[in-house]
Design a protein around this motif. Sequence first.
Motif, PDB file in Angstrom:
ATOM      1  N   ASN A 278      45.083  63.483  59.162  1.00 50.37           N
ATOM      2  CA  ASN A 278      43.917  62.942  58.467  1.00 50.37           C
ATOM      3  C   ASN A 278      43.844  61.419  58.399  1.00 50.37           C
ATOM      4  OD1 ASN A 278      42.915  65.520  58.151  1.00 50.37           O
ATOM      5  ND2 ASN A 278      43.758  65.777  56.122  1.00 50.37           N
ATOM      6  N   PRO A 279      44.934  60.688  58.149  1.00 51.29           N
ATOM      7  CA  PRO A 279      44.818  59.223  58.098  1.00 51.29           C
ATOM      8  C   PRO A 279      44.350  58.612  59.421  1.00 51.29           C
ATOM      9  CG  PRO A 279      46.849  59.929  57.049  1.00 51.29           C
ATOM     10  CD  PRO A 279      46.247  61.145  57.707  1.00 51.29           C
ATOM     11  N   ARG A 280      44.761  59.189  60.525  1.00 51.98           N
ATOM     12  CA  ARG A 280      44.327  58.674  61.823  1.00 51.98           C
ATOM     13  C   ARG A 280      42.816  58.788  61.969  1.00 51.98           C
ATOM     14  NH1 ARG A 280      46.068  60.930  67.803  1.00 51.98           N
ATOM     15  NH2 ARG A 280      44.865  59.420  68.984  1.00 51.98           N
ATOM     16  N   LEU A 281      42.279  59.939  61.601  1.00 50.20           N
ATOM     17  CA  LEU A 281      40.844  60.169  61.702  1.00 50.20           C
ATOM     18  C   LEU A 281      40.078  59.233  60.778  1.00 50.20           C
ATOM     19  CD1 LEU A 281      38.926  62.015  63.243  1.00 50.20           C
ATOM     20  CD2 LEU A 281      39.083  63.625  61.364  1.00 50.20           C
ATOM     21  N   LEU A 282      40.589  59.056  59.571  1.00 56.86           N
ATOM     22  CA  LEU A 282      39.964  58.131  58.624  1.00 56.86           C
ATOM     23  C   LEU A 282      39.923  56.725  59.196  1.00 56.86           C
ATOM     24  CD1 LEU A 282      38.803  57.397  55.846  1.00 56.86           C
ATOM     25  CD2 LEU A 282      41.162  57.185  55.018  1.00 56.86           C
ATOM     26  N   ALA A 283      41.028  56.273  59.769  1.00 56.11           N
ATOM     27  CA  ALA A 283      41.078  54.930  60.347  1.00 56.11           C
ATOM     28  C   ALA A 283      40.087  54.787  61.503  1.00 56.11           C
ATOM     29  CB  ALA A 283      42.492  54.618  60.826  1.00 56.11           C
ATOM     30  N   GLU A 284      39.983  55.818  62.324  1.00 57.56           N
ATOM     31  CA  GLU A 284      39.077  55.766  63.474  1.00 57.56           C
ATOM     32  C   GLU A 284      37.611  55.705  63.044  1.00 57.56           C
ATOM     33  OE1 GLU A 284      41.383  58.220  66.970  1.00 57.56           O
ATOM     34  OE2 GLU A 284      40.590  59.356  65.276  1.00 57.56           O
TER      35      GLU A 284
ATOM     36  N   SER B 171      36.287  54.843  60.006  1.00 59.79           N
ATOM     37  CA  SER B 171      35.878  53.908  58.952  1.00 59.79           C
ATOM     38  C   SER B 171      36.028  52.453  59.356  1.00 59.79           C
ATOM     39  CB  SER B 171      36.666  54.192  57.666  1.00 59.79           C
ATOM     40  OG  SER B 171      38.045  53.995  57.893  1.00 59.79           O
ATOM     41  N   GLN B 172      36.155  52.193  60.640  1.00 55.80           N
ATOM     42  CA  GLN B 172      36.246  50.820  61.118  1.00 55.80           C
ATOM     43  C   GLN B 172      34.935  50.093  60.843  1.00 55.80           C
ATOM     44  OE1 GLN B 172      37.256  50.790  65.289  1.00 55.80           O
ATOM     45  NE2 GLN B 172      38.685  52.467  65.036  1.00 55.80           N
ATOM     46  N   PRO B 173      35.012  48.798  60.544  1.00 58.78           N
ATOM     47  CA  PRO B 173      33.764  48.044  60.359  1.00 58.78           C
ATOM     48  C   PRO B 173      33.000  47.932  61.681  1.00 58.78           C
ATOM     49  CG  PRO B 173      35.683  46.591  60.220  1.00 58.78           C
ATOM     50  CD  PRO B 173      36.200  47.990  60.355  1.00 58.78           C
ATOM     51  N   GLY B 174      31.714  47.690  61.571  1.00 60.92           N
ATOM     52  CA  GLY B 174      30.877  47.542  62.762  1.00 60.92           C
ATOM     53  C   GLY B 174      30.121  48.815  63.063  1.00 60.92           C
ATOM     54  N   PRO B 175      29.619  48.945  64.292  1.00 61.83           N
ATOM     55  CA  PRO B 175      28.850  50.124  64.674  1.00 61.83           C
ATOM     56  C   PRO B 175      29.669  51.406  64.477  1.00 61.83           C
ATOM     57  CG  PRO B 175      28.681  48.426  66.360  1.00 61.83           C
ATOM     58  CD  PRO B 175      29.725  47.973  65.388  1.00 61.83           C
ATOM     59  N   ALA B 176      29.021  52.420  63.919  1.00 59.45           N
ATOM     60  CA  ALA B 176      29.718  53.668  63.604  1.00 59.45           C
ATOM     61  C   ALA B 176      29.634  54.701  64.725  1.00 59.45           C
ATOM     62  CB  ALA B 176      29.155  54.253  62.317  1.00 59.45           C
ATOM     63  N   LEU B 177      28.533  54.721  65.453  1.00 59.13           N
ATOM     64  CA  LEU B 177      28.346  55.751  66.473  1.00 59.13           C
ATOM     65  C   LEU B 177      29.390  55.680  67.595  1.00 59.13           C
ATOM     66  CD1 LEU B 177      26.441  58.072  66.361  1.00 59.13           C
ATOM     67  CD2 LEU B 177      24.809  56.790  67.746  1.00 59.13           C
ATOM     68  N   PRO B 178      29.780  54.486  68.060  1.00 58.65           N
ATOM     69  CA  PRO B 178      30.847  54.446  69.066  1.00 58.65           C
ATOM     70  C   PRO B 178      32.161  55.055  68.556  1.00 58.65           C
ATOM     71  CG  PRO B 178      29.678  52.364  69.042  1.00 58.65           C
ATOM     72  CD  PRO B 178      29.177  53.157  67.865  1.00 58.65           C
ATOM     73  N   ALA B 179      32.438  54.881  67.269  1.00 55.00           N
ATOM     74  CA  ALA B 179      33.656  55.470  66.700  1.00 55.00           C
ATOM     75  C   ALA B 179      33.563  56.995  66.689  1.00 55.00           C
ATOM     76  CB  ALA B 179      33.889  54.933  65.293  1.00 55.00           C
ATOM     77  N   VAL B 180      32.399  57.534  66.344  1.00 58.96           N
ATOM     78  CA  VAL B 180      32.215  58.991  66.355  1.00 58.96           C
ATOM     79  C   VAL B 180      32.392  59.508  67.777  1.00 58.96           C
ATOM     80  CG1 VAL B 180      30.556  60.866  66.005  1.00 58.96           C
ATOM     81  CG2 VAL B 180      30.724  59.011  64.312  1.00 58.96           C
ATOM     82  N   ARG B 181      31.768  58.841  68.730  1.00 59.94           N
ATOM     83  CA  ARG B 181      31.914  59.262  70.132  1.00 59.94           C
ATOM     84  C   ARG B 181      33.379  59.228  70.571  1.00 59.94           C
ATOM     85  NH1 ARG B 181      26.967  56.173  70.942  1.00 59.94           N
ATOM     86  NH2 ARG B 181      25.301  57.617  71.493  1.00 59.94           N
ATOM     87  N   ALA B 182      34.082  58.168  70.176  1.00 66.00           N
ATOM     88  CA  ALA B 182      35.490  58.026  70.565  1.00 66.00           C
ATOM     89  C   ALA B 182      36.338  59.154  69.975  1.00 66.00           C
ATOM     90  CB  ALA B 182      36.022  56.666  70.119  1.00 66.00           C
ATOM     91  N   VAL B 183      36.065  59.546  68.742  1.00 63.75           N
ATOM     92  CA  VAL B 183      36.815  60.638  68.117  1.00 63.75           C
ATOM     93  C   VAL B 183      36.552  61.946  68.856  1.00 63.75           C
ATOM     94  CG1 VAL B 183      36.885  62.113  66.057  1.00 63.75           C
ATOM     95  CG2 VAL B 183      37.099  59.635  65.827  1.00 63.75           C
TER      96      VAL B 183
ATOM     97  N   HIS C  23      37.431  67.964  55.204  1.00 67.38           N
ATOM     98  CA  HIS C  23      37.803  66.550  55.314  1.00 67.38           C
ATOM     99  C   HIS C  23      37.233  65.937  56.599  1.00 67.38           C
ATOM    100  CE1 HIS C  23      40.207  62.975  54.591  1.00 67.38           C
ATOM    101  NE2 HIS C  23      40.587  63.034  55.850  1.00 67.38           N
ATOM    102  N   ILE C  24      37.411  66.634  57.706  1.00 66.95           N
ATOM    103  CA  ILE C  24      36.877  66.142  58.984  1.00 66.95           C
ATOM    104  C   ILE C  24      35.359  66.033  58.908  1.00 66.95           C
ATOM    105  CG2 ILE C  24      36.577  66.671  61.445  1.00 66.95           C
ATOM    106  CD1 ILE C  24      39.354  68.093  61.285  1.00 66.95           C
ATOM    107  N   GLU C  25      34.719  67.068  58.380  1.00 64.68           N
ATOM    108  CA  GLU C  25      33.265  67.066  58.256  1.00 64.68           C
ATOM    109  C   GLU C  25      32.783  65.902  57.382  1.00 64.68           C
ATOM    110  OE1 GLU C  25      30.386  69.873  55.806  1.00 64.68           O
ATOM    111  OE2 GLU C  25      31.179  70.898  57.584  1.00 64.68           O
ATOM    112  N   THR C  26      33.466  65.653  56.286  1.00 69.36           N
ATOM    113  CA  THR C  26      33.089  64.545  55.394  1.00 69.36           C
ATOM    114  C   THR C  26      33.227  63.200  56.093  1.00 69.36           C
ATOM    115  OG1 THR C  26      33.707  65.809  53.429  1.00 69.36           O
ATOM    116  CG2 THR C  26      33.646  63.417  53.193  1.00 69.36           C
ATOM    117  N   LEU C  27      34.307  63.017  56.829  1.00 69.30           N
ATOM    118  CA  LEU C  27      34.496  61.754  57.550  1.00 69.30           C
ATOM    119  C   LEU C  27      33.422  61.563  58.616  1.00 69.30           C
ATOM    120  CD1 LEU C  27      38.385  61.692  57.976  1.00 69.30           C
ATOM    121  CD2 LEU C  27      36.999  60.330  56.399  1.00 69.30           C
ATOM    122  N   LEU C  28      33.126  62.625  59.360  1.00 70.89           N
ATOM    123  CA  LEU C  28      32.069  62.537  60.376  1.00 70.89           C
ATOM    124  C   LEU C  28      30.711  62.277  59.722  1.00 70.89           C
ATOM    125  CD1 LEU C  28      33.143  65.512  62.671  1.00 70.89           C
ATOM    126  CD2 LEU C  28      33.049  63.093  63.359  1.00 70.89           C
ATOM    127  N   HIS C  29      30.421  62.987  58.646  1.00 75.04           N
ATOM    128  CA  HIS C  29      29.150  62.818  57.951  1.00 75.04           C
ATOM    129  C   HIS C  29      28.988  61.384  57.457  1.00 75.04           C
ATOM    130  CE1 HIS C  29      26.519  63.574  54.239  1.00 75.04           C
ATOM    131  NE2 HIS C  29      25.726  63.569  55.277  1.00 75.04           N
TER     132      HIS C  29
END
Length: 194
Positions: free
Chosen positions: A67-73, A75-87, A131-137
């Motif tokens: 879970n901490p890895r996913l949170l870090a991925e 919740s990074q500052p800046g554009p959010a969609l590239p982070a979702v795609r990367a996950v 938890h995963i769903e909340t982070l993605l949402h």
Amino acid sequence: MARTKEFDPDAALQSALELFWRRGYEATSMADLVEALGIGRASIYATFGNKHELYMKALDRYAQFQNPRLLAELSQPGPALPAVRAVVRRFGSESASEDARLNGCFITNTAAELGPHDEAAARCVERSWEHIETLLHSALVRAQAQGELPEDRDPLAIARMLLTLMQGLRVVGKASQDPARVRDATEQALILLD
């Protein structure tokens, strides 16, 4: 006077996690655990409880480290969609790897093996998925607020679709000999984010 433990409970729990992850709950016997942990049956019971309790502790440990890895991925500052795609791509890539084919995801394995008939295991799986769903949402809401995701899209529905896809990738990746199946599904799902 109480005797001191002659083994490292943390290392033993990690060994149990790896064994359960590789073999599953039903296929792992107490004799297998005694051998893998290098400690006696009485010590296992005294430290961790019965086989099911040990399995649940191993499952909790797995979730804590994932879970901490996913949170870090996400919740990074800046554009959010590239982070979702990367996950999503990371889940796809991991699912198509030889390692994943052999082991899969411990949470997903538990959902398939124990989820239908073991309430404690099903609750643990559900907590992980929530938890995963909340982070993605959260990341998708942020993406929408930043203008990266159209206003007519439902971030919660997309998060749920991605969660389901990511878990499906884990299952297909574990069983399939064709990594292109997982890669293609991943890329097609990401088109929905455009």
